[in-house]
Scaffold this motif. Sequence first.
Motif: not given
Length: 571
Positions: A4-13, A310-313, A327-333, A531-532
């Motif tokens: 997604s173009s201006p998105a800064w977030l990186v993640f993964s299911c 801070k929890f996604y995908a 349940l697993w979740g990905w925590i971005n910086e 939280a990070r």
Amino acid sequence: MAISSPAWLVFSCFLFLSSHGVLQLQASHHVYRDIKASSSPSQHQPYRTSYHFQPPKNWINGPMIYKGLYHLFYQYNPKGAVWGNIVWAHSTSTDLVNWTPHAPAIYPSQPSDINGCWSGSATILPSGEPFILYTGIDPQNRQVQNLAVPKNLSDPYLREWAKLPQNPLMAPTASNEINASSFRDPTTAWLGADGKFRVLIGSKRNRRGLAILYRSKDFIHWIKSQHPIHSAEDTGMWECPDFFPVSTDAKFGLDTSVIGPTVKHVLKVSLDDTKHEYYTVGTYNLDKDIYVPDKGQVDGDSGLRYDYGKFYASKTFFDSEKKRRILWGWINESSSVADDIKKGWSGIQAIPRTVWLHESGKQLVQWPIREIERLRENQVHLPKQVLKGGLVHEVSGFTSAQADVEISFRISELEKAEKLDPRWNNPQELCSQKGASVKGRLGPFGLLVLASKGLQEHTAVFFRIFKGRDKYVVLMCSDQSRSSLNNENDKTTYGAFLDVDPARERLSLRSLIDHSVVESFGGKGKACITARVYPTLAIHDNAHLHVFNNGTQNVWITRFSAWRMKKALIS
């Protein structure tokens, strides 16, 4: 997932394989084409976690149980600490805590995935064979669904995978009118009474989020249903959908294909627009292949979340050996891209959580897997005591950089609670306005973790109690506003309303602290906030722990225990 173009977030299911269920692998990401990571990570690593999963260096996000081994397949950039050059890295574990790495399992090699191997899920067939469905990006940059199978079923480590020559098995066409740029993240498949497998794929039509349903007799030839299993207006793209059954009368987990009179279903989606997740509890009509959320469930961004921080995908899987859903979740910086490159890594996995349906039937409950408690050592207790208004009490002789802390409170003067303004309906905004430094009546009270000497830096996790129209309202907050003297970090404050009656039950809080991450569980897991944080002073042995009460009214500490956490073996 998508770019997604201006998105800064990186993640993964995730992709986690279990007896009839598995996890997934990715979501939306911004590609940093012109940035290169340093060849070796910085030697100064105060923010690297010790018992959360992460590889030795570079960018990750992403987890299966097969022949007694848990498999974590995760998206990994071997060339840098930002998104790009993605392969499916692979690690295994016997306990979900300590992990052994293996060679990458999947990487672009076919026309149907030549421009990227994105998210996927695994399903173990009745024969015992694990199949992985994943999203690939073809030469036209369309999102299509592919299948991979193990080369050697006798290998419990599943070190080699083969892709079907028939790939892709599901693809956008002019006749099915599927959005070719919004068609990703196949779920774990389930088996219906008619002998057909079913799988969901996230999509959208204009602003309506969709969970597209496909059916198959052989797991290779898939037919799209005439209608999605569920959709919701004005929610945008649904990433990382997850659909699973929960028991209405027990805490144990259920295989993904189970259906019956004591079973409800949960549908979770990750919203590409807001980078929030939400879930609903409802009823699955197998005959019509339609899911209907229960009355009162909110179908949108303001609905129930696994985690309000801070929890996604995220993705769940059924652990058939221990009869639990995990349940697993990905925590971005929350640090800058420049800082991520400097430290040489980015992204971690949350501690795996057991999930079940609360006895009310209205929401899920989450709790860290029991295995994590094997890392506890050097326990510290505080006796039952009054925590007077305005008091900050340091837990002496304890370092909170790598810790597990549990505390419970009893409230005796609820009639003195501040009245809840009806306009205060957004818990995150309310926590931002009424942070830990803002004095109240009943609260804020809770923990100051990763605190420096003199409290110039600290992360506050706390409660406030308000008097609503016909009940008391408990607000849970994670306040990062003073977590670091480095103002380049994202220090967003998070919040959730906690469905607990403080007149009848005690307020409990558990926080797992691991250098740069604080995972907090309120009300025995009814609300969770991650939280990070990146303190500059409160690191290693200089990270202190306090209990505090910045309200005018006293509260009782009825239980307090804290443990130092040993380092997990993560190669």
